[in-house]
Enzyme design. Sequence first.
Site, PDB file in Angstrom:
ATOM      1  N   HIS A  23       0.879  -1.169   0.000  1.00  0.00           N
ATOM      2  CA  HIS A  23       0.000   0.000   0.000  1.00  0.00           C
ATOM      3  C   HIS A  23       0.920   1.222   0.000  1.00  0.00           C
ATOM      4  O   HIS A  23       1.516   1.555   1.025  1.00  0.00           O
ATOM      5  CB  HIS A  23      -0.893  -0.043   1.242  1.00  0.00           C
ATOM      6  CG  HIS A  23      -2.115   0.820   1.147  1.00  0.00           C
ATOM      7  ND1 HIS A  23      -3.140   0.574   0.258  1.00  0.00           N
ATOM      8  CD2 HIS A  23      -2.484   1.939   1.825  1.00  0.00           C
ATOM      9  CE1 HIS A  23      -4.076   1.489   0.407  1.00  0.00           C
ATOM     10  NE2 HIS A  23      -3.701   2.339   1.336  1.00  0.00           N
ATOM     11  N   LYS A 168     -10.263   6.068  -4.241  1.00  0.00           N
ATOM     12  CA  LYS A 168      -9.302   7.113  -3.881  1.00  0.00           C
ATOM     13  C   LYS A 168      -7.928   6.645  -4.316  1.00  0.00           C
ATOM     14  O   LYS A 168      -7.523   5.522  -3.995  1.00  0.00           O
ATOM     15  CB  LYS A 168      -9.350   7.358  -2.375  1.00  0.00           C
ATOM     16  CG  LYS A 168      -8.401   8.426  -1.910  1.00  0.00           C
ATOM     17  CD  LYS A 168      -8.830   8.935  -0.551  1.00  0.00           C
ATOM     18  CE  LYS A 168      -7.866   8.506   0.523  1.00  0.00           C
ATOM     19  NZ  LYS A 168      -8.219   9.081   1.832  1.00  0.00           N
ATOM     20  N   LYS A 170      -3.906   7.106  -4.218  1.00  0.00           N
ATOM     21  CA  LYS A 170      -2.811   7.696  -3.455  1.00  0.00           C
ATOM     22  C   LYS A 170      -1.751   8.167  -4.441  1.00  0.00           C
ATOM     23  O   LYS A 170      -1.241   7.370  -5.239  1.00  0.00           O
ATOM     24  CB  LYS A 170      -2.234   6.660  -2.492  1.00  0.00           C
ATOM     25  CG  LYS A 170      -3.180   6.320  -1.337  1.00  0.00           C
ATOM     26  CD  LYS A 170      -3.286   7.479  -0.360  1.00  0.00           C
ATOM     27  CE  LYS A 170      -4.043   7.075   0.901  1.00  0.00           C
ATOM     28  NZ  LYS A 170      -4.145   8.191   1.860  1.00  0.00           N
ATOM     29  N   ASP A 199      -5.522  11.515  -3.126  1.00  0.00           N
ATOM     30  CA  ASP A 199      -4.962  11.961  -1.848  1.00  0.00           C
ATOM     31  C   ASP A 199      -3.453  12.065  -2.031  1.00  0.00           C
ATOM     32  O   ASP A 199      -2.787  11.064  -2.265  1.00  0.00           O
ATOM     33  CB  ASP A 199      -5.301  10.950  -0.745  1.00  0.00           C
ATOM     34  CG  ASP A 199      -4.882  11.425   0.633  1.00  0.00           C
ATOM     35  OD1 ASP A 199      -4.279  12.513   0.736  1.00  0.00           O
ATOM     36  OD2 ASP A 199      -5.170  10.706   1.612  1.00  0.00           O
ATOM     37  N   GLU A 225      -7.494  15.538  -1.880  1.00  0.00           N
ATOM     38  CA  GLU A 225      -7.349  15.494  -0.427  1.00  0.00           C
ATOM     39  C   GLU A 225      -5.943  15.917  -0.012  1.00  0.00           C
ATOM     40  O   GLU A 225      -4.962  15.435  -0.563  1.00  0.00           O
ATOM     41  CB  GLU A 225      -7.638  14.059   0.040  1.00  0.00           C
ATOM     42  CG  GLU A 225      -7.483  13.844   1.535  1.00  0.00           C
ATOM     43  CD  GLU A 225      -7.939  12.441   1.946  1.00  0.00           C
ATOM     44  OE1 GLU A 225      -8.635  11.764   1.161  1.00  0.00           O
ATOM     45  OE2 GLU A 225      -7.584  12.025   3.063  1.00  0.00           O
ATOM     46  N   ASP A 250      -7.350  16.911   5.543  1.00  0.00           N
ATOM     47  CA  ASP A 250      -7.206  15.666   6.315  1.00  0.00           C
ATOM     48  C   ASP A 250      -6.164  15.860   7.412  1.00  0.00           C
ATOM     49  O   ASP A 250      -6.511  16.174   8.547  1.00  0.00           O
ATOM     50  CB  ASP A 250      -6.854  14.504   5.381  1.00  0.00           C
ATOM     51  CG  ASP A 250      -6.713  13.189   6.120  1.00  0.00           C
ATOM     52  OD1 ASP A 250      -7.081  13.131   7.311  1.00  0.00           O
ATOM     53  OD2 ASP A 250      -6.219  12.197   5.534  1.00  0.00           O
ATOM     54  N   LYS A 274     -11.651  11.931  11.387  1.00  0.00           N
ATOM     55  CA  LYS A 274     -11.016  10.688  11.845  1.00  0.00           C
ATOM     56  C   LYS A 274     -11.038  10.659  13.368  1.00  0.00           C
ATOM     57  O   LYS A 274     -10.651  11.645  14.008  1.00  0.00           O
ATOM     58  CB  LYS A 274      -9.566  10.620  11.354  1.00  0.00           C
ATOM     59  CG  LYS A 274      -9.449  10.497   9.844  1.00  0.00           C
ATOM     60  CD  LYS A 274      -8.008  10.372   9.401  1.00  0.00           C
ATOM     61  CE  LYS A 274      -7.946  10.080   7.905  1.00  0.00           C
ATOM     62  NZ  LYS A 274      -6.554  10.096   7.400  1.00  0.00           N
ATOM     63  N   GLU A 328     -14.359   5.958   3.993  1.00  0.00           N
ATOM     64  CA  GLU A 328     -13.310   5.066   3.479  1.00  0.00           C
ATOM     65  C   GLU A 328     -12.966   4.011   4.531  1.00  0.00           C
ATOM     66  O   GLU A 328     -11.806   3.677   4.720  1.00  0.00           O
ATOM     67  CB  GLU A 328     -12.067   5.878   3.088  1.00  0.00           C
ATOM     68  CG  GLU A 328     -11.508   6.691   4.243  1.00  0.00           C
ATOM     69  CD  GLU A 328     -10.221   7.447   3.917  1.00  0.00           C
ATOM     70  OE1 GLU A 328      -9.842   7.536   2.747  1.00  0.00           O
ATOM     71  OE2 GLU A 328      -9.605   7.953   4.871  1.00  0.00           O
TER      72      GLU A 328
HETATM   73 MG   LIG Z   1      -5.760  11.258   3.687  1.00  0.00          MG
END
Ligand SMILES: [Mg+2]
Length: 374
Positions: A23, A168, A170, A199, A225, A250, A274, A328
């Site tokens: 990831h 989303k 990255k 993001d 993001e 974020d 979050k 998410e």
């Molecule tokens: Mg983020």
Amino acid sequence: MSSTPHIQAVETLLVDVPTIRPHRLSVATMNHQTLVLVRVQCSDGIEGWGEATTIGGLAYGEESPESIKANIDTYIAPLLEGQDAGAVAQRLARVAGQVQGNRFAKCAIETALYDAQARRLGVPLSELFGGRVRDSLPIAWTLASGDTARDIAEAERMLDLRRHNIFKLKIGLRGVREDVAHVAAIKAALGSRASVRVDANQAWSVTEALDGMRGLADAGVDMVEQPIVAHDKLGLKRLTDANIIPIMADEALHGPRDAFEVAATQAADIFAVKINQSGGLRGAARVAGIAEAANIALYGGTMLEGAVGTMASAQLFSTFGELAWSTELFGPLLLTEEILQEPLQYRDFALQLPTTPGLGITLDTARLARMRRA
Ligand SMILES: [Mg+2]
């Protein structure tokens, strides 16, 4: 008359779980996730669970799995053990008074205490935060292999499974133009069948962000993001004021004070809420309240927690009146190992919320005992 239940033990477990694939984020490449789980055991036989998982050791935030465990075991647990388990707000006020910072650790403790209290009262955790307005939450999936063809194949599989239709991406590890081309190819392949967002995890400068945002808007991407460094709230406002594509804050949001600053200056269009970043469920509820008051849209974010933090987040997000950008909460799906007796229910592009008391999950404690770090 029965005596008031008290907190008997607070235990912190570190559990290393491999991810289903690498990831890749701008801040770290994850091949495993370290779950930080907290178990609170009470004298009435009830236990509560919380989670303080973060990303990439110290690469993402200033708390590491090891520091969270050390600070809970050394400083927070002694403030709780032997105390009234039902007076959760009083317990948390004592912790807040004695412990600076440590938002993730505090979130795990708060979650565990409220999970126990909700189980004691026989209600889902969401009832302690105002009650649900929805029984399921739409779930975005993150495409972060870094490989365009592999990401498209992964998205197609998720659409076929009816598991996700929001993706989303990255970005931020490569140059801006290269990233925009990667994202545009994926959006072109998926077309109107899916929402595509990006993001950058703070990777860009303001000028790089303005350049990237134009290319992404042209490609049909829905939002960007946290394109720039977390502390630069004036820069974030410049990007939002440019009105090229919706901007989501974020990492800029470390709880209600940041939320107020960003909202008061209208520096973002959307807040990623979050629970860990907000210092707990109550902090996250306040962040959401500030957003709603400022007419800023909401998105339910994740720290890639396992089942405990994911369900704690879901219980809170289910109470938000407005959740225009979905959530998410896919963390458990990124992991190769199940830690629950019954896995979370993901279907029809959404996470289905349980109606059983507390978090509504049952941990496989025998499995956790084998998997935890010695
Ligand atoms: Mg983020």
